[in-house]
Design a protein around this motif. Structure first.
Motif, PDB file in Angstrom:
ATOM      1  N   VAL A   1       0.842  -1.201   0.000  1.00 31.59           N
ATOM      2  CA  VAL A   1       0.000   0.000   0.000  1.00 31.59           C
ATOM      3  C   VAL A   1       0.876   1.249   0.000  1.00 31.59           C
ATOM      4  CG1 VAL A   1      -1.640   1.351   1.360  1.00 31.59           C
ATOM      5  CG2 VAL A   1      -1.992  -1.104   1.085  1.00 31.59           C
ATOM      6  N   LEU A   2       1.903   1.255   0.825  1.00 32.03           N
ATOM      7  CA  LEU A   2       2.814   2.398   0.852  1.00 32.03           C
ATOM      8  C   LEU A   2       3.480   2.607  -0.503  1.00 32.03           C
ATOM      9  CD1 LEU A   2       4.503   1.897   4.345  1.00 32.03           C
ATOM     10  CD2 LEU A   2       2.821   3.635   3.726  1.00 32.03           C
ATOM     11  N   ALA A   3       3.805   1.523  -1.173  1.00 37.44           N
ATOM     12  CA  ALA A   3       4.477   1.623  -2.471  1.00 37.44           C
ATOM     13  C   ALA A   3       3.584   2.221  -3.546  1.00 37.44           C
ATOM     14  CB  ALA A   3       4.968   0.240  -2.904  1.00 37.44           C
ATOM     15  N   THR A   4       2.268   2.131  -3.386  1.00 41.79           N
ATOM     16  CA  THR A   4       1.365   2.700  -4.397  1.00 41.79           C
ATOM     17  C   THR A   4       1.391   4.220  -4.399  1.00 41.79           C
ATOM     18  OG1 THR A   4      -0.610   2.861  -2.980  1.00 41.79           O
ATOM     19  CG2 THR A   4      -0.206   0.743  -4.089  1.00 41.79           C
ATOM     20  N   GLY A   5       1.738   4.821  -3.266  1.00 47.02           N
ATOM     21  CA  GLY A   5       1.716   6.279  -3.158  1.00 47.02           C
ATOM     22  C   GLY A   5       0.351   6.857  -2.871  1.00 47.02           C
ATOM     23  N   LEU A   6      -0.663   6.013  -2.670  1.00 53.48           N
ATOM     24  CA  LEU A   6      -2.000   6.513  -2.339  1.00 53.48           C
ATOM     25  C   LEU A   6      -1.996   7.040  -0.915  1.00 53.48           C
ATOM     26  CD1 LEU A   6      -5.087   6.699  -3.148  1.00 53.48           C
ATOM     27  CD2 LEU A   6      -5.340   4.538  -1.883  1.00 53.48           C
ATOM     28  N   PRO A   7      -2.346   8.308  -0.685  1.00 50.12           N
ATOM     29  CA  PRO A   7      -2.445   8.805   0.694  1.00 50.12           C
ATOM     30  C   PRO A   7      -3.583   8.092   1.431  1.00 50.12           C
ATOM     31  CG  PRO A   7      -2.268  10.624  -0.866  1.00 50.12           C
ATOM     32  CD  PRO A   7      -2.553   9.390  -1.667  1.00 50.12           C
ATOM     33  N   VAL A   8      -3.277   7.582   2.612  1.00 54.97           N
ATOM     34  CA  VAL A   8      -4.255   6.821   3.385  1.00 54.97           C
ATOM     35  C   VAL A   8      -4.276   7.335   4.822  1.00 54.97           C
ATOM     36  CG1 VAL A   8      -4.895   4.551   4.297  1.00 54.97           C
ATOM     37  CG2 VAL A   8      -3.972   4.746   1.975  1.00 54.97           C
ATOM     38  N   TRP A   9      -5.474   7.555   5.329  1.00 53.76           N
ATOM     39  CA  TRP A   9      -5.700   7.833   6.745  1.00 53.76           C
ATOM     40  C   TRP A   9      -6.505   6.664   7.292  1.00 53.76           C
ATOM     41  CZ3 TRP A   9      -4.411  11.505   3.453  1.00 53.76           C
ATOM     42  CH2 TRP A   9      -3.688  12.616   3.910  1.00 53.76           C
ATOM     43  N   CYS A  10      -5.968   5.955   8.275  1.00 55.33           N
ATOM     44  CA  CYS A  10      -6.630   4.762   8.798  1.00 55.33           C
ATOM     45  C   CYS A  10      -6.265   4.583  10.260  1.00 55.33           C
ATOM     46  CB  CYS A  10      -6.256   3.523   7.973  1.00 55.33           C
ATOM     47  SG  CYS A  10      -4.489   3.092   8.073  1.00 55.33           S
ATOM     48  N   ASP A  11      -6.727   3.488  10.861  1.00 55.55           N
ATOM     49  CA  ASP A  11      -6.494   3.264  12.292  1.00 55.55           C
ATOM     50  C   ASP A  11      -5.489   2.144  12.537  1.00 55.55           C
ATOM     51  OD1 ASP A  11      -6.805   3.895  14.943  1.00 55.55           O
ATOM     52  OD2 ASP A  11      -8.617   2.709  15.245  1.00 55.55           O
ATOM     53  N   GLY A  12      -4.630   1.889  11.551  1.00 56.90           N
ATOM     54  CA  GLY A  12      -3.606   0.872  11.743  1.00 56.90           C
ATOM     55  C   GLY A  12      -3.596  -0.140  10.620  1.00 56.90           C
ATOM     56  N   VAL A  13      -2.989  -1.297  10.902  1.00 59.39           N
ATOM     57  CA  VAL A  13      -2.868  -2.367   9.903  1.00 59.39           C
ATOM     58  C   VAL A  13      -3.224  -3.701  10.528  1.00 59.39           C
ATOM     59  CG1 VAL A  13      -1.128  -1.163   8.537  1.00 59.39           C
ATOM     60  CG2 VAL A  13      -0.408  -2.645  10.395  1.00 59.39           C
ATOM     61  N   ALA A  14      -3.663  -4.610   9.684  1.00 55.05           N
ATOM     62  CA  ALA A  14      -3.964  -5.978  10.110  1.00 55.05           C
ATOM     63  C   ALA A  14      -3.819  -6.894   8.901  1.00 55.05           C
ATOM     64  CB  ALA A  14      -5.374  -6.072  10.690  1.00 55.05           C
ATOM     65  N   ALA A  15      -3.361  -8.100   9.123  1.00 58.41           N
ATOM     66  CA  ALA A  15      -3.137  -9.033   8.018  1.00 58.41           C
ATOM     67  C   ALA A  15      -4.421  -9.626   7.427  1.00 58.41           C
ATOM     68  CB  ALA A  15      -2.205 -10.157   8.480  1.00 58.41           C
TER      69      ALA A  15
END
Length: 235
Positions: free
Chosen positions: A128-142
């Protein structure tokens, strides 16, 4: 889209903190979305019209990998997103299942979606970071979204981070999080927010000069005269 380039430019020059102050003066206290935080610290400030996505708690007969091929799916919703919008996903605050991963984020970036804001979490962090899309979220999960959520529709009113968001509302997001500007108050924010920024910048200069806060912030009558004089000279 109703949000023109001039409005976007104006709002990108003001902080979400300023916007919340302007809206507070109009009586709106619940406009800051609780949960969404910038996925990376160097994300640009973004502004766009809300394109809403709604999830509900997972139900086993509906929340399946097969649902990803349904006409009502996150995949179909992404194809309906207009250029420049900000996708606002109501994930019920679920933090155990990532609503989107790298492939969906890459498609949104390809479609020139401005950003994704959600009270849920992402998966495939590196991708997701590699796409360059700005994201506002509450964390990550697999785990994938269907491990905890069922996607039900797009472009209808949602509650994201405890805030009501309607399709077409204006979203602004920066390092302090994301705020919603009701469309009918957009003109008011466009008129008042730049002045609020200018006033606070002047106050910061006064603080740097050693001026005490009482009478400066908030301004008393004498300080207001000095500020108006400053504005007149700056014209």
């Amino acid at each position: 889209m109703a949000l023109d380039a001039s409005a976007v430019s104006t709002l990108k020059a003001v902080s979400t903190a300023t916007i919340t102050t302007v809206l507070l003066k109009k009586g709106l206290r619940n406009v800051w979305l609780r949960g969404p935080k910038p996925l990376r610290s160097d994300q640009p400030r973004v502004v766009g019209e809300a394109f809403t996505l709604r999830f509900v708690p997972a139900r086993e007969d509906l929340a399946t990998p097969e649902s990803w091929s349904s006409p009502i799916s996150t995949r179909a919703a992404i194809e309906a997103m207009p250029e420049g919008c900000i996708a606002v996903a109501d994930a019920n605050g679920v933090t155990e299942a990532g609503i989107f991963g790298d492939i969906l984020a890459a498609r949104m970036k390809k479609r020139n979606v401005a950003a994704l804001v959600t009270d849920g979490v992402m998966r495939d962090l590196a991708g997701v970071l590699a796409t360059g899309l700005p994201v506002w979220c509450d964390g990550v999960a697999a785990p994938p979204s269907v491990a905890g959520l069922t996607f039900v529709n797009w472009q209808e009113p949602v509650g994201c981070g405890g805030v009501a968001v309607f399709p077409g509302d204006v979203i602004a997001a920066d390092g302090d999080g994301a705020v919603v500007i009701p469309l009918k108050l957009l003109d008011h924010v466009l008129a008042e927010a730049p002045e609020q920024e200018r006033m606070e910048a002047w106050i910061m200069e006064e603080v740097a000069r050693g001026v005490p806060l009482p009478g400066l912030y908030p301004m008393n009558a004498e300080t207001k005269v000095r500020y108006e004089s400053f504005k007149a000279k700056a014209r």
